[in-house]
Design an enzyme around this catalytic site. Structure first.
Site, PDB file in Angstrom:
ATOM      1  N   GLY A  94      -1.019   0.609 -17.343  1.00 26.46           N
ATOM      2  CA  GLY A  94       0.214   0.967 -18.015  1.00 26.46           C
ATOM      3  C   GLY A  94      -0.029   1.796 -19.261  1.00 26.46           C
ATOM      4  O   GLY A  94       0.630   2.818 -19.510  1.00 26.46           O
ATOM      5  N   LYS A 149       0.508   3.212   0.071  1.00 24.56           N
ATOM      6  CA  LYS A 149      -0.541   2.774  -0.864  1.00 24.56           C
ATOM      7  C   LYS A 149      -1.346   1.616  -0.272  1.00 24.56           C
ATOM      8  O   LYS A 149      -2.571   1.531  -0.446  1.00 24.56           O
ATOM      9  CB  LYS A 149       0.086   2.355  -2.189  1.00 24.56           C
ATOM     10  CG  LYS A 149      -0.917   1.791  -3.217  1.00 24.56           C
ATOM     11  CD  LYS A 149      -2.068   2.751  -3.489  1.00 24.56           C
ATOM     12  CE  LYS A 149      -2.862   2.428  -4.746  1.00 24.56           C
ATOM     13  NZ  LYS A 149      -3.249   1.062  -4.960  1.00 24.56           N
ATOM     14  N   GLU A 158      -9.767   2.484   1.872  1.00 25.44           N
ATOM     15  CA  GLU A 158     -10.743   2.322   0.783  1.00 25.44           C
ATOM     16  C   GLU A 158     -11.687   1.149   1.057  1.00 25.44           C
ATOM     17  O   GLU A 158     -12.903   1.269   0.883  1.00 25.44           O
ATOM     18  CB  GLU A 158      -9.988   2.114  -0.523  1.00 25.44           C
ATOM     19  CG  GLU A 158     -10.849   1.831  -1.739  1.00 25.44           C
ATOM     20  CD  GLU A 158     -10.004   1.429  -2.937  1.00 25.44           C
ATOM     21  OE1 GLU A 158     -10.443   0.536  -3.681  1.00 25.44           O
ATOM     22  OE2 GLU A 158      -8.907   1.992  -3.119  1.00 25.44           O
ATOM     23  N   SER A 169      -2.747   5.446  -7.402  1.00 25.55           N
ATOM     24  CA  SER A 169      -4.176   5.277  -7.175  1.00 25.55           C
ATOM     25  C   SER A 169      -4.977   6.214  -8.054  1.00 25.55           C
ATOM     26  O   SER A 169      -4.594   7.354  -8.278  1.00 25.55           O
ATOM     27  CB  SER A 169      -4.533   5.546  -5.710  1.00 25.55           C
ATOM     28  OG  SER A 169      -5.931   5.420  -5.511  1.00 25.55           O
ATOM     29  N   THR A 197       4.229  -9.714 -24.924  1.00 24.76           N
ATOM     30  CA  THR A 197       3.811 -10.119 -26.269  1.00 24.76           C
ATOM     31  C   THR A 197       3.863  -8.894 -27.174  1.00 24.76           C
ATOM     32  O   THR A 197       3.180  -7.895 -26.922  1.00 24.76           O
ATOM     33  CB  THR A 197       2.386 -10.697 -26.255  1.00 24.76           C
ATOM     34  OG1 THR A 197       1.495  -9.748 -25.659  1.00 24.76           O
ATOM     35  CG2 THR A 197       2.343 -11.984 -25.436  1.00 24.76           C
ATOM     36  N   HIS A 235      -3.704   3.149   2.152  1.00 22.87           N
ATOM     37  CA  HIS A 235      -4.727   3.818   1.340  1.00 22.87           C
ATOM     38  C   HIS A 235      -5.808   2.817   0.943  1.00 22.87           C
ATOM     39  O   HIS A 235      -7.010   3.080   1.075  1.00 22.87           O
ATOM     40  CB  HIS A 235      -4.081   4.422   0.092  1.00 22.87           C
ATOM     41  CG  HIS A 235      -5.029   4.812  -0.997  1.00 22.87           C
ATOM     42  ND1 HIS A 235      -5.659   3.886  -1.817  1.00 22.87           N
ATOM     43  CD2 HIS A 235      -5.462   6.028  -1.425  1.00 22.87           C
ATOM     44  CE1 HIS A 235      -6.437   4.507  -2.679  1.00 22.87           C
ATOM     45  NE2 HIS A 235      -6.331   5.808  -2.469  1.00 22.87           N
ATOM     46  N   ASN A 236      -5.390   1.647   0.464  1.00 26.17           N
ATOM     47  CA  ASN A 236      -6.361   0.647   0.024  1.00 26.17           C
ATOM     48  C   ASN A 236      -7.153   0.075   1.194  1.00 26.17           C
ATOM     49  O   ASN A 236      -8.326  -0.258   1.048  1.00 26.17           O
ATOM     50  CB  ASN A 236      -5.652  -0.462  -0.741  1.00 26.17           C
ATOM     51  CG  ASN A 236      -5.225  -0.031  -2.133  1.00 26.17           C
ATOM     52  OD1 ASN A 236      -5.133   1.156  -2.429  1.00 26.17           O
ATOM     53  ND2 ASN A 236      -4.965  -0.989  -2.995  1.00 26.17           N
ATOM     54  N   ARG A 254      -5.149 -14.688  32.764  1.00 28.71           N
ATOM     55  CA  ARG A 254      -3.882 -15.193  32.221  1.00 28.71           C
ATOM     56  C   ARG A 254      -2.926 -15.576  33.352  1.00 28.71           C
ATOM     57  O   ARG A 254      -2.207 -16.570  33.266  1.00 28.71           O
ATOM     58  CB  ARG A 254      -3.249 -14.150  31.302  1.00 28.71           C
ATOM     59  CG  ARG A 254      -4.049 -13.892  30.028  1.00 28.71           C
ATOM     60  CD  ARG A 254      -3.406 -12.814  29.154  1.00 28.71           C
ATOM     61  NE  ARG A 254      -2.178 -13.309  28.553  1.00 28.71           N
ATOM     62  CZ  ARG A 254      -0.960 -12.860  28.838  1.00 28.71           C
ATOM     63  NH1 ARG A 254      -0.800 -11.897  29.749  1.00 28.71           N
ATOM     64  NH2 ARG A 254       0.104 -13.362  28.239  1.00 28.71           N
ATOM     65  N   VAL A 263      -4.229  -2.038 -18.824  1.00 29.65           N
ATOM     66  CA  VAL A 263      -5.031  -0.812 -18.831  1.00 29.65           C
ATOM     67  C   VAL A 263      -4.308   0.322 -18.112  1.00 29.65           C
ATOM     68  O   VAL A 263      -4.207   1.448 -18.628  1.00 29.65           O
ATOM     69  CB  VAL A 263      -6.407  -1.065 -18.188  1.00 29.65           C
ATOM     70  CG1 VAL A 263      -7.179   0.245 -18.047  1.00 29.65           C
ATOM     71  CG2 VAL A 263      -7.210  -2.056 -19.014  1.00 29.65           C
ATOM     72  N   GLY A 319       4.781  -3.197 -19.687  1.00 31.28           N
ATOM     73  CA  GLY A 319       3.460  -3.696 -19.294  1.00 31.28           C
ATOM     74  C   GLY A 319       2.335  -2.828 -19.823  1.00 31.28           C
ATOM     75  O   GLY A 319       2.041  -1.774 -19.258  1.00 31.28           O
ATOM     76  N   LYS A 351      -7.806  -8.451  -3.171  1.00 33.75           N
ATOM     77  CA  LYS A 351      -6.582  -8.739  -3.921  1.00 33.75           C
ATOM     78  C   LYS A 351      -5.322  -8.802  -3.072  1.00 33.75           C
ATOM     79  O   LYS A 351      -4.264  -9.116  -3.574  1.00 33.75           O
ATOM     80  CB  LYS A 351      -6.398  -7.693  -5.027  1.00 33.75           C
ATOM     81  CG  LYS A 351      -7.454  -7.763  -6.125  1.00 33.75           C
ATOM     82  CD  LYS A 351      -7.147  -6.761  -7.229  1.00 33.75           C
ATOM     83  CE  LYS A 351      -8.136  -6.864  -8.369  1.00 33.75           C
ATOM     84  NZ  LYS A 351      -7.847  -5.905  -9.452  1.00 33.75           N
ATOM     85  N   LYS A 385       2.301  -7.584 -12.929  1.00 34.33           N
ATOM     86  CA  LYS A 385       1.775  -8.212 -11.727  1.00 34.33           C
ATOM     87  C   LYS A 385       2.806  -8.222 -10.607  1.00 34.33           C
ATOM     88  O   LYS A 385       3.999  -8.476 -10.830  1.00 34.33           O
ATOM     89  CB  LYS A 385       1.339  -9.644 -12.059  1.00 34.33           C
ATOM     90  CG  LYS A 385       0.599 -10.340 -10.930  1.00 34.33           C
ATOM     91  CD  LYS A 385       0.119 -11.719 -11.370  1.00 34.33           C
ATOM     92  CE  LYS A 385      -0.617 -12.421 -10.219  1.00 34.33           C
ATOM     93  NZ  LYS A 385      -1.076 -13.776 -10.615  1.00 34.33           N
TER      94      LYS A 385
END
Length: 475
Positions: free
Chosen positions: A19, A187, A194, A133, A39, A190-191, A453, A17, A14, A266, A80
């Site tokens: 990779g 991770k 962020e 990251s 490709t 972490h996001n 309740r 950017v 892959g 995402k 991906k």
């Protein structure tokens, strides 16, 4: 390195950017590499460009790729997440041999990684789910890396990742996170943190612009002062200052004002919130940030609603002045950022308990100090807190953090109240205030919720003065 005489230390699938930059990072640190892209034209372009003159060779097929790697093979997939990872595993697994190792360096759902670790290990292959990251620059110069899987699989890549990772005073920003999907879960959180910090800074910008009338340069100067403090010095504050200073070549005005106010997400922020709900951990600051992005995407509806839903009249917001770094607003942002970290760390602790990850919270604080998007001076305090008390219930009750909360809470209250009076939405700041107030309250009104309740559904309730479950005929 020539293909005829020597096999490569490291393989990359892959050439996006991230990779591309990671393989250049590996080569710079002494690891010869072979690259494969779906490709081949992209591979040729890379080898003729940034990869020229380096110990990097290309492969025309997966079989060619595998054949050019020394054993045990160490293969990083930067493709991906989701189905493409499963498809690649299906294609490459028949070509691998016992002891070979696959690494997924994308943002995969941690439960997918759990499944893949189990499947690949059963075939005597190693599998690592590794959060990475730092963006494109971090990938090239040294990211924060969060590898999870079996310890043996990590041992096979340790010499590689320790050299590739960002370096801080107390070591490289990488450590063995834990088994299964632990690396990808860390991770994900972490996001989520962020997301929270980005929205907090966006709210501060909105308040300074709409509430105090500051332009981009004036706001950037305030951010520059914030970035000089221990509590807010961070990569995100640094780039926020840069964004606010940047001018639009077409108009000469602040470029940020020409950008459409609609943000996407995402998946990792959503996964953080979903995991928190499933595990019963409150993350209101992170949820508010996610919700703010969703609301921002409804731009046409917001524009249509403006003339129909009245805003408050002009209100003077006392947010401090640029001379004192907008002190109340700074207090608000410090506490909201601390709340975002505290919620993320609490979620990690719960996941560690539920899934047997045995996470080292101090080590996670350490590897986030460099390379990653949420790197900040505050992470040294977070690391110190968990070194002092590895079973700390919540970051905010650590003595240093508790002192910060007590000292800065009036500023947060003042800012949230002023924003409410002016009609300027501050979802993360207000959610952070609610979080702190709720966490410090020994008595919350859910006793009434339990009564309701039981009243409508006979769900029963517990009493303060005696054990057992109780039901009342309320009607």
């Amino acid at each position: 390195m020539t293909a005829a005489t020597q096999k490569a230390h490291f393989g990359l699938i892959g050439l996006g950017v991230m990779g591309e930059n990671l393989v250049l990072n590996a080569e710079r640190n002494g690891f010869s590499s072979v690259v494969y892209n779906r490709t081949y034209a992209r591979t040729e372009e890379f080898l003729a460009g940034r990869g020229a003159g380096k110990r990097i060779i290309g492969a025309t097929s997966l079989a060619d790729f595998v054949a050019k790697l020394e054993r045990p093979r160490r293969i990083l997939m930067m493709i991906k997440a989701g189905d493409p990872i499963d498809a690649m595993i299906e294609q490459i697994a028949p070509l691998l041999e016992e002891g070979d190792l696959l690494i997924d360096g994308g943002n995969s759902l941690y439960t997918d990684t759990e499944r893949r670790v189990a499947e690949l290990e059963s075939k005597s292959f190693g599998y690592i789910g590794m959060g990475v990251s730092g963006g494109a620059k971090g990938a090239l110069e040294g990211p924060s890396m969060m590898p999870g899987g079996t310890r043996a699989a990590y041992d096979a890549i340790e010499s590689l990742v320790r050299k590739m990772a960002a370096q801080v005073d107390d070591g490289p920003c990488v450590t063995y996170i834990g088994p299964g999907g632990a690396g990808h879960f860390v991770k994900t959180v972490h996001n989520g943190i962020e997301y929270g910090i980005e929205q907090i800074l966006a709210e501060a910008y909105d308040l300074m612009k709409r509430g105090a009338g500051l332009n981009g340069d004036a706001m950037a100067a305030v951010l520059g002062q914030w970035n000089a403090t221990e509590e807010l010095s961070s990569f995100l504050v640094e780039i926020t200052e840069i964004c606010l200073r940047t001018k639009d070549p077409a108009t000469g005005g602040d470029l940020v004002e020409q950008i459409v106010d609609a943000a996407g997400q995402k998946g990792t922020g959503l996964w953080t919130v979903q995991s928190a709900l499933e595990m019963g951990i409150p993350v209101p600051t992170i949820y508010a940030a996610l919700n703010a992005r969703v609301l921002s995407s409804m731009r046409s509806q917001r524009i249509a609603a403006e003339p129909l839903l009245n805003a408050p009249g002009p209100v003077s917001l006392d947010l401090g002045s640029p001379a004192d770094a907008m002190a109340p607003l700074m207090d608000a942002c410090v506490l909201a950022c601390m709340a975002s970290y505290a919620q993320g760390m609490a979620l990690l602790q719960e996941a560690s308990s539920l899934h047997g990850y045995n996470l080292d919270m101090a080590a996670i604080g350490q590897i986030w100090k460099g390379g990653c998007i949420i790197r900040a001076r505050l992470l040294q305090r977070i690391q110190n807190a968990y070194i002092a008390n590895p079973s700390l219930a919540n970051l905010l009750v650590d003595p240093w953090f508790a002192e910060q909360v007590n000292r800065r809470l009036p500023g947060l209250r003042r800012v949230v109240a002023a924003a409410a009076q002016s009609g300027i939405p501050v979802p993360c700041l207000s959610s952070s205030l609610d979080y702190i107030d709720s966490y410090r309250s020994p008595r919350l009104p859910q006793n009434l919720v339990q009564a309701m309740r039981d009243c409508f559904g006979a769900h029963t309730y517990e009493r303060l003065d005696q054990p057992g479950s109780f039901h009342t005929e309320w009607m």
